[in-house]
Design an enzyme around this catalytic site. Structure first.
Site, PDB file in Angstrom:
ATOM      1  N   GLU A 166       8.620   1.561  14.695  1.00 46.65           N
ATOM      2  CA  GLU A 166       9.400   2.066  13.573  1.00 46.65           C
ATOM      3  C   GLU A 166       9.364   3.589  13.606  1.00 46.65           C
ATOM      4  O   GLU A 166       8.342   4.187  13.912  1.00 46.65           O
ATOM      5  CB  GLU A 166       8.839   1.554  12.237  1.00 46.65           C
ATOM      6  CG  GLU A 166       8.972   0.049  12.084  1.00 46.65           C
ATOM      7  CD  GLU A 166       8.495  -0.460  10.735  1.00 46.65           C
ATOM      8  OE1 GLU A 166       9.199  -1.265  10.126  1.00 46.65           O
ATOM      9  OE2 GLU A 166       7.392  -0.041  10.311  1.00 46.65           O
ATOM     10  N   GLU A 205       4.528  -4.924  12.385  1.00 49.90           N
ATOM     11  CA  GLU A 205       3.521  -3.868  12.258  1.00 49.90           C
ATOM     12  C   GLU A 205       2.368  -4.494  11.507  1.00 49.90           C
ATOM     13  O   GLU A 205       2.428  -4.679  10.295  1.00 49.90           O
ATOM     14  CB  GLU A 205       4.110  -2.662  11.515  1.00 49.90           C
ATOM     15  CG  GLU A 205       3.334  -1.383  11.745  1.00 49.90           C
ATOM     16  CD  GLU A 205       2.209  -1.205  10.741  1.00 49.90           C
ATOM     17  OE1 GLU A 205       1.050  -1.523  11.100  1.00 49.90           O
ATOM     18  OE2 GLU A 205       2.486  -0.776   9.631  1.00 49.90           O
ATOM     19  N   CYS A 209      -3.225   0.711   7.223  1.00 54.17           N
ATOM     20  CA  CYS A 209      -3.451   0.107   8.543  1.00 54.17           C
ATOM     21  C   CYS A 209      -3.911   1.149   9.553  1.00 54.17           C
ATOM     22  O   CYS A 209      -4.547   0.808  10.556  1.00 54.17           O
ATOM     23  CB  CYS A 209      -2.192  -0.596   9.025  1.00 54.17           C
ATOM     24  SG  CYS A 209      -0.735   0.476   9.085  1.00 54.17           S
ATOM     25  N   ASN A 257       0.795  -1.232   0.000  1.00 54.48           N
ATOM     26  CA  ASN A 257       0.000   0.000   0.000  1.00 54.48           C
ATOM     27  C   ASN A 257       0.828   1.283   0.000  1.00 54.48           C
ATOM     28  O   ASN A 257       0.376   2.311  -0.489  1.00 54.48           O
ATOM     29  CB  ASN A 257      -1.011   0.001   1.155  1.00 54.48           C
ATOM     30  CG  ASN A 257      -0.372  -0.237   2.508  1.00 54.48           C
ATOM     31  OD1 ASN A 257       0.776  -0.655   2.617  1.00 54.48           O
ATOM     32  ND2 ASN A 257      -1.135   0.018   3.557  1.00 54.48           N
TER      33      ASN A 257
END
Length: 375
Positions: free
Chosen positions: A356, A148, A182, A49
């Site tokens: 991250e 993640e 997300c 994405n």
């Protein structure tokens, strides 16, 4: 592109700030030295994405920490990742530091890397289902892991919210990348006293978005990634409507070819609708009305995921209470965008492990070594 570039800039600066510590032991006989070293060869697996940004977000801290990498980009978007790797080569990164493999058989390729005993770290962004598989594989060689994973973000509008600000934030939180993120807001909880105004204004803004070819001027919303994604969105909307939801705008495909879906706002959505328990990954907003703050916190936290939550209120005490009590790794207070290269990105519960970005991002690629030096 800008987000990816900022990741490179950020971690280039963090590379020279890898610290340590030193102290004298309690008995005075030993000098305690703490240093940090590269964790070792890393397995990096990214989604489709945000193909450049997701690659940069993993590669940048790994390079800054001094690690080598094998990089498996998403099957649906390999070309952007290959271009990113080429940029690193042109910038002077030595051959062998960053290695990329494109494949339509991800489990075989990544599984071989995970089982090799050579890799010491895996960093994955993608579905919770795949993340669990990688964690099981990582356990065999006790690899460091960053995950993640999925999200099911609540977007909460309290009674005292600035509605114009909330609608603008909702548009950003829902429609970024056609909802294929997300961090996308999935479940909209709006206080009964402002539900009518918010729903009407939000639906109007959504209905004004132009769907079409992204290469054409004036297009706001492009297609979904593939037929499977389109089928999922259609099924989730149909299920919600069958269970009592009303369509304020959208709710169908436009005529013509392609994986397009008209941006949709649903209201009166039942808590047993499938889209309240599933990451939508599409341009669909599901609105539910609430009356009490304890009630909405219970509903917002009633999910296996915990990546991000959004809260709109003009009351600072309420803002801080919701920030503290939402079971998520990130909170957007009066904003629909939380991603920032200078901030730690990640979730709790089944939304992942590790972070991250931010100052902590490079720590995921470093091991701590203690040396005892006799005085």
């Amino acid at each position: 592109m800008a987000y990816g570039a900022e990741m490179l800039r950020w971690f280039s600066e963090e590379a020279v700030r890898i610290g340590g510590d030193q102290a004298t032991s309690v008995d005075g006989n030993t000098r305690i030295m703490i240093t940090k070293e590269p964790v070792g060869p890393c397995v990096l697996v990214t989604p489709w994405n945000f193909p450049l940004a997701m690659g940069a977000r993993k590669i940048a801290p790994a390079v800054a920490a001094g690690c080598t990498m094998v990089f498996k980009p998403a099957e649906l978007t390999p070309l952007t990742s290959l271009a990113l790797v080429q940029i690193f080569r042109e910038a002077g990164l030595p051959d062998g530091v960053l290695n990329v493999v494109t494949t339509a058989n991800a489990s075989s390729v990544v599984g071989t890397w995970m089982g090799s005993g050579i890799a010491r770290k895996v960093s994955f962004t993608g579905s919770t289902e795949v993340g669990k598989i990688l964690l099981r594989q990582a356990a065999d060689n006790v690899m460091r892991s960053s995950m993640e994973l999925g999200g099911n973000a609540p977007f909460i509008v309290l009674a005292d919210a600035d509605i114009e600000k909330a609608v603008d934030g909702a548009l950003k939180a829902k429609m970024r990348n056609m909802g294929e993120a997300c961090t996308a807001a999935n479940r909209f909880f709006v206080h009964r006293s402002v539900a009518g105004e918010f729903s009407e204004k939000f639906a109007k803004r959504i209905s004004e978005l132009q769907v079409g070819n992204g290469a054409l001027e004036g297009t706001d919303v492009g297609p979904l990634i593939e037929q499977k994604g389109l089928d999922k969105v259609q099924a989730l909307v149909a299920d919600a409507v069958a269970k009592g939801a009303r369509i304020l705008t959208g709710g169908s495909r436009p005529e013509g070819p392609g994986y397009f879906y008209i941006p949709t706002v649903l209201t009166d959505v039942s808590q047993d609708a499938e889209l309240m328990r599933t990451e939508i990954f599409g341009p669909v907003a599901a609105i539910t009305v609430f009356d009490g703050e304890d009630e909405v916190l219970r509903l917002a936290n009633d999910t296996e995921w915990g990546l991000v939550g959004y809260v709109f209120t003009e009351n600072m005490d309420k803002a801080l209470r919701f920030s503290a009590e939402l079971e998520v790794g990130m909170v957007g207070l009066n904003t629909g965008i939380v991603s920032n290269h200078a901030a730690p990105f990640g979730g709790v519960k089944q939304s992942g492990l590790g972070r991250e970005g931010g100052k902590i991002g490079i720590e995921e690629f470093l091991e701590i070594k203690y040396t005892a030096l006799a005085i």
